[in-house]
Design an enzyme around this catalytic site. Structure first.
Site, short mmCIF file in Angstrom:
data_model
loop_
_atom_site.label_atom_id
_atom_site.label_comp_id
_atom_site.label_asym_id
_atom_site.label_seq_id
_atom_site.Cartn_x
_atom_site.Cartn_y
_atom_site.Cartn_z
CE LYS A 1 -3.89 -2.37 2.10
NZ LYS A 1 -4.66 -2.76 3.29
CD GLN B 1 -3.61 -4.47 6.27
OE1 GLN B 1 -3.70 -3.38 5.71
NE2 GLN B 1 -4.02 -5.58 5.71
CG ASP C 1 -10.01 -0.49 4.63
OD1 ASP C 1 -9.60 -0.90 3.52
OD2 ASP C 1 -9.39 -0.64 5.69
N1 GUN Z 1 -6.89 -7.05 6.00
C1 GUN Z 1 -7.10 -7.77 4.88
N2 GUN Z 1 -7.65 -7.02 3.92
C2 GUN Z 1 -7.81 -5.79 4.44
C3 GUN Z 1 -8.32 -4.56 3.93
O1 GUN Z 1 -8.77 -4.45 2.78
N3 GUN Z 1 -8.30 -3.51 4.78
C4 GUN Z 1 -7.85 -3.60 6.05
N4 GUN Z 1 -7.87 -2.52 6.83
N5 GUN Z 1 -7.36 -4.72 6.56
C5 GUN Z 1 -7.34 -5.80 5.75
#
Ligand code: GUN
Length: 283
Positions: free
Chosen positions: A54, A98, A121
């Site tokens: 990211k 995350q 998200d």
């Molecule tokens: N863990 C796995 N996929 C994601 C996601 O798309 N966003 C977040 N915040 N955590 C994750």
């Protein structure tokens, strides 16, 4: 093999080029640099990889990117205080914590604490409600990426029978909503579904998000259906594979996403898109 391969890597790269151009324009015309803050708690190796990817993606399109690391013994109060600080920082347009979090920390509390205008998200209650109503601020990243893959591949959704396998809050449920909002007739299947194969064999579009290697076989698919594989698993030999048994499915489907290079690259791309939206229309 008869199926056309849906090239998520190429479509993702094209979308990121557009995002980079729009970012440069936002910077030169309004002096705004989109900024994403990512919080990672503890040292889950998979989360480390996601967060690194990211960060790299943000830098490549010209965003600011900050990673906040808390150790696995961090308290809920510490985490909440960090979110509060980022909520009130005008340089931060998107905040993402995350998941999963180490035991003892509440994911719900974290998700609900992130300001809805920065919830890139789209996991919080307000943004989920908006998805339900079709009054979008941010589209949920993985489902939105899949919609873009379908659109770019010229696949019509209106009036089609779509089956989503998996009912997670992150993929299955919002995916069903986006398909429904695009006029598909949608069925959601899950681990307790009885007669799954009969249902999947009726589908024109199948989205498989169950987290089980090679779960969806060719004989569960109607000839000519479009198959979208959200899985990212390792089989007994340690080989990366999806939720769809690619070889048997590709003999039946008209179009299919590969692993890697299908849905995966789109998720971060849509996160970038949401962050740019937040920076463009934000406070
Ligand atoms: N863990 C796995 N996929 C994601 C996601 O798309 N966003 C977040 N915040 N955590 C994750």
């Amino acid at each position: 093999m008869t199926a056309k391969i849906i090239d998520g890597k190429a479509m993702s790269a094209a979308e990121r080029r557009k995002i980079a151009e729009e970012t440069a324009k936002l910077k030169s015309e309004r002096g705004i640099v989109p900024g994403l803050a990512v919080i990672i708690v503890g040292n889950n190796p998979a989360s480390e990889i996601y967060v690194r990817n990211k960060h790299k993606a943000c830098i490549e399109v010209g965003f600011n990117s900050w990673i906040y690391r808390l150790n696995e013994n961090a308290s809920q109060d510490e985490l909440n205080a960090l979110i509060d600080r980022l909520n009130s920082d005008d340089n931060v347009h998107g905040i993402l914590c995350q998941l999963p979090l180490p035991g003892g920390l509440s994911e719900e509390e974290v998700i609900d604490r992130i300001s809805p205008e920065k919830d890139v998200d789209a996991f919080g209650m307000e943004n989920v409600g908006r998805i339900m109503l079709g009054r979008y601020r941010f589209l949920p990243c993985t489902p939105a990426g899949i919609m873009l893959l379908l659109r770019e591949s010229g696949i019509d959704i209106g009036g089609k029978r779509a089956v989503v396998i998996g009912r997670s809050n992150i993929v299955g449920k919002p995916m069903a909503m986006l398909l429904l909002n695009s006029d598909a007739t949608v069925t959601v299947c899950h681990s307790k579904t009885v007669g799954l194969s009969e249902i999947t064999r009726e589908a024109d579009i199948i989205v498989c998000a169950v987290g089980k290697a090679d779960f969806l076989k060719g004989d569960m698919i109607k000839p000519g259906a479009v198959v979208i594989d959200v899985g990212m698993n390792r089989n007994e030999d340690g080989k990366l594979c999806g939720d769809v048994d690619f070889d048997s499915a590709a003999n039946v489907a008209s179009a299919i996403t590969p692993i890697p290079g299908g849905v995966g690259p789109m998720t971060i791309t849509m996160l970038l898109r949401n962050t740019l939206t937040a920076a463009t229309h934000g406070l």
